[in-house]
Design a protein around this motif. Structure first.
Motif, PDB file in Angstrom:
ATOM      1  N   GLN A 144     -66.100 -40.171 -25.411  1.00  0.00           N
ATOM      2  CA  GLN A 144     -64.792 -40.624 -25.881  1.00  0.00           C
ATOM      3  C   GLN A 144     -64.943 -41.536 -27.094  1.00  0.00           C
ATOM      4  O   GLN A 144     -66.043 -42.002 -27.422  1.00  0.00           O
ATOM      5  CB  GLN A 144     -64.050 -41.369 -24.767  1.00  0.00           C
ATOM      6  N   ALA A 145     -63.809 -41.791 -27.747  1.00  0.00           N
ATOM      7  CA  ALA A 145     -63.765 -42.803 -28.796  1.00  0.00           C
ATOM      8  C   ALA A 145     -63.614 -44.152 -28.106  1.00  0.00           C
ATOM      9  O   ALA A 145     -62.583 -44.434 -27.491  1.00  0.00           O
ATOM     10  CB  ALA A 145     -62.594 -42.553 -29.733  1.00  0.00           C
ATOM     11  N   ILE A 146     -64.668 -44.984 -28.173  1.00  0.00           N
ATOM     12  CA  ILE A 146     -64.745 -46.228 -27.403  1.00  0.00           C
ATOM     13  C   ILE A 146     -64.836 -47.405 -28.361  1.00  0.00           C
ATOM     14  O   ILE A 146     -65.576 -47.372 -29.346  1.00  0.00           O
ATOM     15  CB  ILE A 146     -65.983 -46.223 -26.492  1.00  0.00           C
ATOM     16  N   ALA A 147     -64.083 -48.462 -28.050  1.00  0.00           N
ATOM     17  CA  ALA A 147     -64.175 -49.700 -28.824  1.00  0.00           C
ATOM     18  C   ALA A 147     -64.611 -50.841 -27.918  1.00  0.00           C
ATOM     19  O   ALA A 147     -64.322 -50.850 -26.717  1.00  0.00           O
ATOM     20  CB  ALA A 147     -62.839 -50.026 -29.467  1.00  0.00           C
ATOM     21  N   VAL A 148     -65.320 -51.792 -28.529  1.00  0.00           N
ATOM     22  CA  VAL A 148     -65.743 -53.006 -27.830  1.00  0.00           C
ATOM     23  C   VAL A 148     -65.081 -54.175 -28.539  1.00  0.00           C
ATOM     24  O   VAL A 148     -65.283 -54.390 -29.738  1.00  0.00           O
ATOM     25  CB  VAL A 148     -67.268 -53.152 -27.842  1.00  0.00           C
ATOM     26  N   TYR A 149     -64.267 -54.936 -27.786  1.00  0.00           N
ATOM     27  CA  TYR A 149     -63.397 -55.960 -28.368  1.00  0.00           C
ATOM     28  C   TYR A 149     -63.808 -57.341 -27.871  1.00  0.00           C
ATOM     29  O   TYR A 149     -63.953 -57.551 -26.665  1.00  0.00           O
ATOM     30  CB  TYR A 149     -61.963 -55.650 -27.945  1.00  0.00           C
ATOM     31  N   GLY A 150     -64.048 -58.276 -28.781  1.00  0.00           N
ATOM     32  CA  GLY A 150     -64.407 -59.616 -28.361  1.00  0.00           C
ATOM     33  C   GLY A 150     -65.099 -60.382 -29.473  1.00  0.00           C
ATOM     34  O   GLY A 150     -65.202 -59.906 -30.619  1.00  0.00           O
ATOM     35  N   PRO A 151     -65.607 -61.579 -29.176  1.00  0.00           N
ATOM     36  CA  PRO A 151     -66.285 -62.384 -30.192  1.00  0.00           C
ATOM     37  C   PRO A 151     -67.519 -61.681 -30.743  1.00  0.00           C
ATOM     38  O   PRO A 151     -68.231 -60.968 -30.031  1.00  0.00           O
ATOM     39  CB  PRO A 151     -66.688 -63.652 -29.408  1.00  0.00           C
ATOM     40  N   GLY A 152     -67.774 -61.914 -32.009  1.00  0.00           N
ATOM     41  CA  GLY A 152     -68.928 -61.284 -32.642  1.00  0.00           C
ATOM     42  C   GLY A 152     -70.242 -61.600 -31.975  1.00  0.00           C
ATOM     43  O   GLY A 152     -71.173 -60.797 -32.006  1.00  0.00           O
ATOM     44  N   ALA A 153     -70.332 -62.757 -31.341  1.00  0.00           N
ATOM     45  CA  ALA A 153     -71.590 -63.167 -30.723  1.00  0.00           C
ATOM     46  C   ALA A 153     -71.953 -62.345 -29.498  1.00  0.00           C
ATOM     47  O   ALA A 153     -73.104 -62.367 -29.065  1.00  0.00           O
ATOM     48  CB  ALA A 153     -71.515 -64.649 -30.336  1.00  0.00           C
ATOM     49  N   VAL A 154     -70.984 -61.620 -28.923  1.00  0.00           N
ATOM     50  CA  VAL A 154     -71.270 -60.922 -27.658  1.00  0.00           C
ATOM     51  C   VAL A 154     -71.083 -59.411 -27.705  1.00  0.00           C
ATOM     52  O   VAL A 154     -71.648 -58.692 -26.874  1.00  0.00           O
ATOM     53  CB  VAL A 154     -70.395 -61.493 -26.507  1.00  0.00           C
ATOM     54  N   GLY A 157     -74.344 -56.295 -28.232  1.00  0.00           N
ATOM     55  CA  GLY A 157     -75.162 -55.780 -27.138  1.00  0.00           C
ATOM     56  C   GLY A 157     -74.414 -54.780 -26.277  1.00  0.00           C
ATOM     57  O   GLY A 157     -74.977 -53.767 -25.847  1.00  0.00           O
ATOM     58  N   HIS A 158     -73.131 -55.040 -26.031  1.00  0.00           N
ATOM     59  CA  HIS A 158     -72.329 -54.109 -25.232  1.00  0.00           C
ATOM     60  C   HIS A 158     -72.129 -52.785 -25.982  1.00  0.00           C
ATOM     61  O   HIS A 158     -72.149 -51.714 -25.376  1.00  0.00           O
ATOM     62  CB  HIS A 158     -70.977 -54.738 -24.896  1.00  0.00           C
ATOM     63  N   ALA A 159     -71.940 -52.879 -27.282  1.00  0.00           N
ATOM     64  CA  ALA A 159     -71.775 -51.658 -28.075  1.00  0.00           C
ATOM     65  C   ALA A 159     -73.053 -50.823 -28.053  1.00  0.00           C
ATOM     66  O   ALA A 159     -73.002 -49.591 -27.959  1.00  0.00           O
ATOM     67  CB  ALA A 159     -71.391 -52.017 -29.503  1.00  0.00           C
ATOM     68  N   ASP A 175     -63.395 -62.573 -34.189  1.00  0.00           N
ATOM     69  CA  ASP A 175     -63.658 -63.668 -35.115  1.00  0.00           C
ATOM     70  C   ASP A 175     -64.523 -63.139 -36.252  1.00  0.00           C
ATOM     71  O   ASP A 175     -64.878 -61.956 -36.286  1.00  0.00           O
ATOM     72  CB  ASP A 175     -64.331 -64.843 -34.416  1.00  0.00           C
ATOM     73  N   ALA A 176     -64.838 -64.005 -37.197  1.00  0.00           N
ATOM     74  CA  ALA A 176     -65.628 -63.596 -38.364  1.00  0.00           C
ATOM     75  C   ALA A 176     -67.106 -63.912 -38.205  1.00  0.00           C
ATOM     76  O   ALA A 176     -67.871 -63.840 -39.172  1.00  0.00           O
ATOM     77  CB  ALA A 176     -65.084 -64.273 -39.620  1.00  0.00           C
ATOM     78  N   ASP A 177     -67.529 -64.219 -36.982  1.00  0.00           N
ATOM     79  CA  ASP A 177     -68.922 -64.588 -36.723  1.00  0.00           C
ATOM     80  C   ASP A 177     -69.730 -63.314 -36.479  1.00  0.00           C
ATOM     81  O   ASP A 177     -69.960 -62.905 -35.351  1.00  0.00           O
ATOM     82  CB  ASP A 177     -68.975 -65.520 -35.515  1.00  0.00           C
ATOM     83  N   LEU A 178     -70.170 -62.686 -37.567  1.00  0.00           N
ATOM     84  CA  LEU A 178     -70.760 -61.348 -37.475  1.00  0.00           C
ATOM     85  C   LEU A 178     -72.261 -61.309 -37.750  1.00  0.00           C
ATOM     86  O   LEU A 178     -72.861 -60.234 -37.710  1.00  0.00           O
ATOM     87  CB  LEU A 178     -70.055 -60.417 -38.474  1.00  0.00           C
ATOM     88  N   ALA A 179     -72.864 -62.447 -38.012  1.00  0.00           N
ATOM     89  CA  ALA A 179     -74.290 -62.464 -38.376  1.00  0.00           C
ATOM     90  C   ALA A 179     -75.146 -62.517 -37.113  1.00  0.00           C
ATOM     91  O   ALA A 179     -75.768 -63.532 -36.797  1.00  0.00           O
ATOM     92  CB  ALA A 179     -74.583 -63.654 -39.285  1.00  0.00           C
ATOM     93  N   HIS A 180     -75.167 -61.402 -36.401  1.00  0.00           N
ATOM     94  CA  HIS A 180     -75.931 -61.370 -35.156  1.00  0.00           C
ATOM     95  C   HIS A 180     -76.821 -60.134 -35.131  1.00  0.00           C
ATOM     96  O   HIS A 180     -76.421 -59.044 -35.535  1.00  0.00           O
ATOM     97  CB  HIS A 180     -74.995 -61.362 -33.944  1.00  0.00           C
ATOM     98  N   TYR A 225     -64.496 -57.894 -24.027  1.00  0.00           N
ATOM     99  CA  TYR A 225     -65.501 -58.834 -23.509  1.00  0.00           C
ATOM    100  C   TYR A 225     -65.110 -60.226 -23.990  1.00  0.00           C
ATOM    101  O   TYR A 225     -65.567 -60.703 -25.024  1.00  0.00           O
ATOM    102  CB  TYR A 225     -66.903 -58.441 -23.970  1.00  0.00           C
ATOM    103  N   LEU A 226     -64.230 -60.851 -23.219  1.00  0.00           N
ATOM    104  CA  LEU A 226     -63.660 -62.139 -23.594  1.00  0.00           C
ATOM    105  C   LEU A 226     -64.078 -63.255 -22.643  1.00  0.00           C
ATOM    106  O   LEU A 226     -63.567 -64.370 -22.716  1.00  0.00           O
ATOM    107  CB  LEU A 226     -62.126 -62.032 -23.623  1.00  0.00           C
ATOM    108  N   GLY A 227     -65.002 -62.947 -21.758  1.00  0.00           N
ATOM    109  CA  GLY A 227     -65.501 -63.960 -20.837  1.00  0.00           C
ATOM    110  C   GLY A 227     -64.747 -63.965 -19.513  1.00  0.00           C
ATOM    111  O   GLY A 227     -63.910 -63.102 -19.240  1.00  0.00           O
ATOM    112  N   TYR A 228     -65.061 -64.967 -18.705  1.00  0.00           N
ATOM    113  CA  TYR A 228     -64.514 -65.069 -17.356  1.00  0.00           C
ATOM    114  C   TYR A 228     -64.032 -66.483 -17.080  1.00  0.00           C
ATOM    115  O   TYR A 228     -64.383 -67.427 -17.778  1.00  0.00           O
ATOM    116  CB  TYR A 228     -65.592 -64.738 -16.300  1.00  0.00           C
TER     117      TYR A 228
END
Length: 302
Positions: A144-154, A157-159, A175-180, A225-228
């Motif tokens: 399927q066409a799958i998206a992973v939504y959440g902070p750049g820091a996490v 790995g899920h993708a 967020d704009a924190d993409l240097a991972h 993936y927004l945490g718990y």
């Protein structure tokens, strides 16, 4: 009024109900205090839950497990625990206007997923447009066409994990924190990185991501993936050890640093799966039973 019992189980999800069933079959007095918010209720249909080859819904599984516990006369009280206070070698538990003096306590409170702040989140989960656990159901989202939504820091790995299931993976950073390194790895595996700051939308069947420049991308399913929320707010009044995410730390018997206080299921650090929660519950209930005084059974009449 206060009721004396062997074990109080806090939480009526798969972990709590399993622990209570074990304890009643050990002939222990037990109460389950259930707030009715088990994460399992969100599962439209699980195909990796042992014993259900045709799949089972989360609500269906909870109903069956509750029926099983009640068949062994487990007392289930609806409500939220207000306090758990140490008293001697046991605990006093207060909830729903009642009090129990329990020799042992098993925390099976679980976690609460942080969902996108939109009014349609639960409707999207119900139809599979949003999914909460790739380990549970990525198989069903294959190709399927799958998206992973959440902070750049996490999300990187899920993708990368989901790239094994589909060639069409997109990262939707909040967020704009993409240097991972994980994001770079996911991109190297073929995942697409979309501009941050977009809006997640739902048309009743699919989710769409509207980028800041007005572009619209449709997905068959989105994993947020927004945490718990959960562990740190436990009403114990006791200091418990936890990891950086707030998950409680336990020993090999599922016991916390407080003797007689156990923790099982998603509130414990580890793999958040129903089968794992059930295993935790069996270990904790058996250890709690063996740690309690044994009461010899009287001879049957006649």
């Amino acid at each position: 009024m206060i009721q004396d019992i062997d074990v109080a189980v806090v939480g009526g999800g798969p972990a709590g109900l399993t622990a209570a069933t074990y304890l009643r079959r050990f002939l222990r007095s037990v109460v389950v205090i259930d707030g009715g918010r088990s994460r399992a209720r969100y599962i439209p249909e699980s195909h990796n839950c042992p014993g259900f080859p045709q799949g089972v819904s989360g609500t269906g599984l909870l109903r069956r497990m509750r029926e099983q516990a009640e068949a062994f006369e487990v007392e289930i009280t609806t409500g939220h625990v207000d306090t758990i206070v140490r008293e001697g070698e046991g605990f006093v538990v207060t909830a729903a206007g009642r009090r129990w003096r329990a020799r042992k306590v098993i925390l099976a409170t679980g976690l609460a997923d942080r969902l996108p702040e939109v009014p349609w989140a639960e409707a999207a989960i119900a139809c599979g447009a949003l999914r909460l656990c790739a380990i549970c159901d990525a198989y069903e989202a294959s190709d399927q066409a799958i998206a992973v939504y959440g902070p750049g820091a996490v999300i990187g790995g899920h993708a990368a994990f989901l790239r094994s299931y589909s060639a069409r993976i997109a990262l939707l950073p909040t967020d704009a924190d993409l240097a991972h390194e994980a994001i770079a790895q996911a991109q190297a595996l073929g995942a697409t990185l979309l501009p941050p700051g977009g809006t997640l939308e739902f048309d009743g069947v699919h989710c769409h991501y509207r980028t800041p420049d007005g572009g619209v991308h449709r997905f068959d399913t989105v994993y947020p993936y927004l945490g718990y929320e959960g562990g740190p707010s436990l009403p114990t009044g006791l200091r418990l050890d936890s990891d950086d995410s707030g998950a409680l730390e336990v020993d090999a018997h599922q016991q916390t640093r407080v003797p007689g206080l156990y923790a099982v299921g998603d509130v414990v650090s580890g793999l958040n799966q129903i089968s794992v929660a059930v295993g935790h519950a069996a270990i904790a209930a058996t250890h709690a039973h063996n740690a309690l005084p044994f009461v010899p059974r009287a001879a049957a009449p006649g």
